[in-house]
Motif scaffolding. Structure first.
Motif, PDB file in Angstrom:
ATOM      1  N   LEU A 109      55.681  39.665  34.501  1.00 20.04           N
ATOM      2  CA  LEU A 109      55.473  38.250  34.838  1.00 20.04           C
ATOM      3  C   LEU A 109      56.232  37.318  33.885  1.00 20.04           C
ATOM      4  N   GLY A 110      56.771  37.892  32.801  1.00 18.18           N
ATOM      5  CA  GLY A 110      57.507  37.076  31.838  1.00 18.18           C
ATOM      6  C   GLY A 110      56.621  36.176  31.018  1.00 18.18           C
ATOM      7  N   VAL A 111      55.404  36.649  30.710  1.00 17.27           N
ATOM      8  CA  VAL A 111      54.490  35.875  29.864  1.00 17.27           C
ATOM      9  C   VAL A 111      54.184  36.695  28.611  1.00 17.27           C
ATOM     10  N   PRO A 112      53.723  36.050  27.538  1.00 22.46           N
ATOM     11  CA  PRO A 112      53.482  36.784  26.291  1.00 22.46           C
ATOM     12  C   PRO A 112      52.417  37.861  26.468  1.00 22.46           C
ATOM     13  N   PRO A 113      52.545  38.955  25.695  1.00 22.47           N
ATOM     14  CA  PRO A 113      51.508  39.988  25.744  1.00 22.47           C
ATOM     15  C   PRO A 113      50.144  39.377  25.461  1.00 22.47           C
ATOM     16  N   GLY A 114      49.129  39.837  26.153  1.00 22.12           N
ATOM     17  CA  GLY A 114      47.781  39.322  25.934  1.00 22.12           C
ATOM     18  C   GLY A 114      47.485  38.070  26.742  1.00 22.12           C
ATOM     19  N   SER A 115      48.400  37.676  27.609  1.00 22.37           N
ATOM     20  CA  SER A 115      48.148  36.473  28.425  1.00 22.37           C
ATOM     21  C   SER A 115      47.013  36.716  29.412  1.00 22.37           C
ATOM     22  N   GLU A 116      46.358  35.619  29.752  1.00 23.19           N
ATOM     23  CA  GLU A 116      45.265  35.682  30.716  1.00 23.19           C
ATOM     24  C   GLU A 116      45.805  35.444  32.128  1.00 23.19           C
ATOM     25  N   GLY A 117      45.176  36.048  33.087  1.00 23.17           N
ATOM     26  CA  GLY A 117      45.598  35.825  34.461  1.00 23.17           C
ATOM     27  C   GLY A 117      44.476  36.123  35.434  1.00 23.17           C
ATOM     28  N   TRP A 118      44.709  35.742  36.682  1.00 22.40           N
ATOM     29  CA  TRP A 118      43.748  36.040  37.737  1.00 22.40           C
ATOM     30  C   TRP A 118      44.036  37.450  38.241  1.00 22.40           C
ATOM     31  N   VAL A 119      42.983  38.236  38.329  1.00 18.92           N
ATOM     32  CA  VAL A 119      43.111  39.624  38.774  1.00 18.92           C
ATOM     33  C   VAL A 119      42.324  39.799  40.065  1.00 18.92           C
ATOM     34  N   ARG A 120      42.979  40.359  41.045  1.00 23.35           N
ATOM     35  CA  ARG A 120      42.318  40.690  42.310  1.00 23.35           C
ATOM     36  C   ARG A 120      42.557  42.167  42.574  1.00 23.35           C
ATOM     37  N   GLU A 121      41.482  42.923  42.636  1.00 21.32           N
ATOM     38  CA  GLU A 121      41.589  44.343  42.967  1.00 21.32           C
ATOM     39  C   GLU A 121      40.841  44.584  44.277  1.00 21.32           C
ATOM     40  N   VAL A 122      41.476  45.313  45.152  1.00 22.36           N
ATOM     41  CA  VAL A 122      40.879  45.577  46.463  1.00 22.36           C
ATOM     42  C   VAL A 122      41.173  47.009  46.876  1.00 22.36           C
ATOM     43  N   TYR A 123      40.378  47.485  47.825  1.00 20.91           N
ATOM     44  CA  TYR A 123      40.786  48.628  48.626  1.00 20.91           C
ATOM     45  C   TYR A 123      41.333  48.082  49.932  1.00 20.91           C
ATOM     46  N   LEU A 124      42.405  48.668  50.396  1.00 23.39           N
ATOM     47  CA  LEU A 124      42.869  48.452  51.766  1.00 23.39           C
ATOM     48  C   LEU A 124      42.388  49.670  52.534  1.00 23.39           C
ATOM     49  N   ARG A 125      41.499  49.434  53.467  1.00 20.31           N
ATOM     50  CA  ARG A 125      40.804  50.537  54.137  1.00 20.31           C
ATOM     51  C   ARG A 125      41.302  50.715  55.563  1.00 20.31           C
ATOM     52  N   GLY A 126      41.324  51.960  56.004  1.00 17.96           N
ATOM     53  CA  GLY A 126      41.637  52.281  57.394  1.00 17.96           C
ATOM     54  C   GLY A 126      40.678  53.360  57.855  1.00 17.96           C
ATOM     55  N   ARG A 127      40.251  53.245  59.090  1.00 18.61           N
ATOM     56  CA  ARG A 127      39.306  54.220  59.653  1.00 18.61           C
ATOM     57  C   ARG A 127      38.124  54.470  58.704  1.00 18.61           C
ATOM     58  N   GLY A 128      37.695  53.425  58.045  1.00 17.00           N
ATOM     59  CA  GLY A 128      36.515  53.490  57.195  1.00 17.00           C
ATOM     60  C   GLY A 128      36.748  54.053  55.803  1.00 17.00           C
ATOM     61  N   LEU A 129      37.991  54.452  55.496  1.00 20.70           N
ATOM     62  CA  LEU A 129      38.263  55.061  54.191  1.00 20.70           C
ATOM     63  C   LEU A 129      39.208  54.203  53.362  1.00 20.70           C
TER      64      LEU A 129
END
Ligand code: ISJ
Length: 225
Positions: A109-129
């Motif tokens: 991202l070109g920002v200093p180490p230790g920078s804060e950011g918005w994190v979004r973690e998801v599963y992309l699911r198909g057929r229930g998995l």
């Protein structure tokens, strides 16, 4: 996205974060632990293996043709997964909130180490998995300069925002064997292929990493079953 400098971090955690959630993320998790009965392993960010990202033609050993086809997909993964799933595709949010970003993410991202950011973690699911684990991050500094509704997505795919907005340009795809320690416990497996690319719009960078889970390879091998 509303970014409040110095205020308490606005975080929604739907599930426990992977073991290597940043220090800030663990602190916030701890605050929420009573309500959500969450337990967080005491694993420091630096103790975790860092992904070693390479151009997809530099990987060794070379992925097979089917793996390379997915790793090099230039269109929306959401669209491809939707087609493969017979319209059972769903986004399951796991983690949404402010965290200290990983070193490899700050560098991309070109920002200093230790920078804060918005994190979004998801599963992309198909057929229930869960087919794909995706982690998308944007530095707070970029979001302050160019507001973007990364925090408003919920179960709407990020792909809808990124691919419908021609102002976003995509940097080349990189890939790696994604460190197991950075995956949610339920899908923690060694040597899964991951890829990432940076979507840029002015001062904003949204770094999207996607890890292909074993259920995807099974579904892709037997698309009609
Ligand atoms: C980037 C895309 O968006 C997908 C949706 C994501 C989400 O909703 O968080 C994350 C990564 C994806 O693969 C895409 O469809 O290609």
């Amino acid at each position: 996205m509303v970014v409040e400098g110095g205020g308490g971090p606005a975080v929604r955690h739907v599930r426990p974060a992977p073991a290597c959630a940043g220090r800030q993320g663990r602190k916030v998790h701890a605050r929420l632990a009573a309500g959500f009965s969450l337990r967080y392993p005491a694993v420091s960010q630096t103790a975790c293996a860092s992904p070693e990202w390479l151009a997809t033609d530099q990987l060794h050993p070379t992925p097979d043709a089917r793996e390379l086809d997915w790793l090099n997909e230039q269109g929306s993964l959401t669209r491809r997964l939707t087609a493969l799933s017979g319209d059972t595709f769903a986004v399951e949010p796991l983690v949404e909130g402010w965290q200290i970003l990983r070193a490899d993410e700050c560098a991309a991202l070109g920002v200093p180490p230790g920078s804060e950011g918005w994190v979004r973690e998801v599963y992309l699911r198909g057929r229930g998995l869960p087919w794909v684990f995706a982690r998308s991050v944007a530095a707070r500094s970029g979001l302050e300069r160019h507001p973007f509704a990364l925090d408003q997505l919920g179960t709407t795919s990020l792909g809808h925002l990124l691919f419908r907005d021609p102002a976003f340009t995509r940097q080349p795809i990189e890939a790696c064997r994604y460190p197991a320690a950075l995956l949610p416990a339920a899908v923690r497996t060694t040597a899964l292929w991951g890829r990432r690319s940076l979507f840029c719009q002015g001062p904003l960078g949204v770094l999207v990493a996607e890890v292909f889970l074993s259920a995807l390879w099974q579904a892709d091998a037997a698309p009609q079953s």
